[in-house]
Design a protein around this motif. Structure first.
Motif, short mmCIF file in Angstrom:
data_model
loop_
_atom_site.label_atom_id
_atom_site.label_comp_id
_atom_site.label_asym_id
_atom_site.label_seq_id
_atom_site.Cartn_x
_atom_site.Cartn_y
_atom_site.Cartn_z
N SER A 195 0.82 -1.19 0.61
CA SER A 195 0.05 0.68 0.16
C SER A 195 0.96 0.78 -0.01
CB SER A 195 -1.02 -0.09 1.32
OG SER A 195 -0.25 -0.07 2.79
N GLU A 196 0.28 2.14 -0.47
CA GLU A 196 0.96 3.92 -0.20
C GLU A 196 1.44 4.34 1.21
OE1 GLU A 196 0.38 7.22 -3.26
OE2 GLU A 196 -1.26 5.67 -3.66
N VAL A 197 0.73 3.67 1.50
CA VAL A 197 0.14 4.11 3.97
C VAL A 197 2.02 3.43 3.99
CG1 VAL A 197 0.37 3.54 6.37
CG2 VAL A 197 -1.38 4.52 4.34
N SER A 198 2.07 2.04 3.75
CA SER A 198 3.49 0.93 3.89
C SER A 198 4.05 1.47 3.56
CB SER A 198 3.12 -0.10 3.44
OG SER A 198 1.41 -0.61 4.11
N LEU A 199 4.52 1.78 1.75
CA LEU A 199 5.32 2.56 1.13
C LEU A 199 5.96 4.04 0.93
CD1 LEU A 199 4.96 0.38 -2.04
CD2 LEU A 199 6.56 -0.50 -0.21
N ILE A 200 5.63 4.69 1.93
CA ILE A 200 5.06 6.16 1.89
C ILE A 200 6.59 6.89 2.04
CG2 ILE A 200 4.54 6.43 4.53
CD1 ILE A 200 3.34 9.22 3.51
N GLY A 201 7.53 5.75 3.24
CA GLY A 201 8.73 6.27 3.61
C GLY A 201 9.74 6.61 2.34
N ALA A 202 9.29 5.55 0.69
CA ALA A 202 10.50 5.42 -0.02
C ALA A 202 9.30 6.05 -1.36
CB ALA A 202 10.62 3.77 -0.71
N LEU A 203 8.31 6.97 -1.06
CA LEU A 203 7.64 6.77 -2.07
C LEU A 203 7.91 9.04 -2.49
CD1 LEU A 203 3.96 5.89 -2.10
CD2 LEU A 203 5.87 5.50 -4.07
N PRO A 204 8.97 8.96 -3.83
CA PRO A 204 9.45 10.69 -3.88
C PRO A 204 8.05 10.76 -4.08
CG PRO A 204 10.35 8.85 -5.08
CD PRO A 204 9.04 8.04 -5.17
N GLU A 205 7.39 12.20 -3.81
CA GLU A 205 7.23 13.38 -3.85
C GLU A 205 5.92 13.11 -4.95
OE1 GLU A 205 4.52 16.25 -2.39
OE2 GLU A 205 6.28 15.83 -1.45
N ALA A 206 6.27 12.91 -6.35
CA ALA A 206 6.12 12.89 -7.74
C ALA A 206 5.08 11.67 -8.09
CB ALA A 206 7.52 12.49 -8.51
N ARG A 207 5.46 10.48 -7.12
CA ARG A 207 4.94 8.66 -7.35
C ARG A 207 3.96 8.96 -6.40
NH1 ARG A 207 8.56 4.38 -7.54
NH2 ARG A 207 6.42 3.04 -7.12
N ARG A 208 3.50 9.87 -5.69
CA ARG A 208 2.31 9.58 -4.57
C ARG A 208 1.16 10.15 -5.36
NH1 ARG A 208 5.00 12.63 0.39
NH2 ARG A 208 6.40 11.36 1.35
N SER A 209 -0.15 9.31 -5.25
CA SER A 209 -1.96 9.97 -5.82
C SER A 209 -2.01 11.21 -5.38
CB SER A 209 -2.27 8.74 -5.73
OG SER A 209 -2.32 8.37 -3.99
#
Length: 251
Positions: free
Chosen positions: A56-70
């Motif tokens: 999930s995006e929540v679980s991966l938030i630390g590794a998600l660059p801003e541009a890849r966040r929904s």
């Protein structure tokens, strides 16, 4: 408890039963299409925001660059920050040590689903996600919807029955999952209140307010009483009950 209607669908999503009751006399194919859209949206939210899914995006938030966040994740981050300020830090999506916006996301997603239904012409419906409820229009009886608030120590009993329309009802309680709401200032589970119900115009906000009041403990009752455009009902750990004067309760 809600009024019975002719069209109903229930699915298990977000770890709870989500029920949709519709009172509009629309053709079955239109009702089915509207219902499919609602539950598809709620499954998408679960996939993005579940703290139990590694992908999930929540679980991966630390590794998600801003541009890849929904856009949905960016909205939730912004709202959680705003609600943290509004509640004096008691609504804290990081209270458990990791980002967990569940206290806002469920209510927000149900509100969005209700708006989807209204846009399709389904103006009389009740959408209930484990005690977070959006109500529009009226029930099939022509009267406002009735929603029962569970008694925290009696599984088959009710503390209040509310009668309302075009409103949101959010309940946070410790009677099913124990003291899962954490006081962010102590790091301990909040135990002074057994159940907090908030009625207001926006379910995501009402959900967050109910969570914050649980975290505040007894001080949450006075805080709720000062909120504009919201009503509340509280059951404390000693069984005492508190409610706002404008709570739309019926005998």
């Amino acid at each position: 408890m809600t009024d019975r209607v002719g069209w109903r669908r229930v699915e298990q999503i977000m770890g709870t039963a989500i029920s949709l009751d519709i009172a509009d006399p629309l053709p079955p194919d239109e009702l089915a299409a509207a219902t499919d859209e609602v539950f598809a949206w709620l499954r998408l939210v679960d996939a993005r925001f579940s703290t139990y899914r590694d992908d999930s995006e929540v679980s991966l938030i630390g590794a998600l660059p801003e541009a890849r966040r929904s856009a949905d994740l960016r909205h939730v981050l912004d709202e959680c920050a705003r609600l943290w300020e509004t509640t004096g830090g008691y609504f804290d999506a990081y209270a458990t040590g990791r980002f967990d916006p569940s206290g806002y996301v469920k209510g927000w997603s149900v509100r969005v689903a209700s708006e989807q239904l209204a846009a399709r012409g389904v103006g009389n419906h009740c959408l209930n996600a484990g005690g977070d409820v959006c109500l529009r229009g009226r029930s099939s009886s022509g009267r406002p919807w009735r929603v029962g608030i569970r008694h925290p120590s009696q599984a088959s009993g009710l503390s209040w029955v509310l009668e309302l329309t075009d409103a949101a009802v959010a309940t946070s309680g410790s009677y099913e999952r124990g003291p899962h709401v954490v006081d962010p200032f102590t790091g301990r589970g909040a135990t002074a209140l057994r159940s907090v119900t908030v009625v207001g115009p926006d379910l995501g906000v009402a959900d967050a307010y109910a969570t914050a009041a649980m975290a505040m403990g007894r001080a949450g009752v006075a805080w709720l009483a000062e909120l504009p455009d919201h009503e509340f009902a509280v059951v404390a750990d000693d069984g005492r009950t508190y409610r706002s004067a404008g709570l739309p309760a019926v005998a």
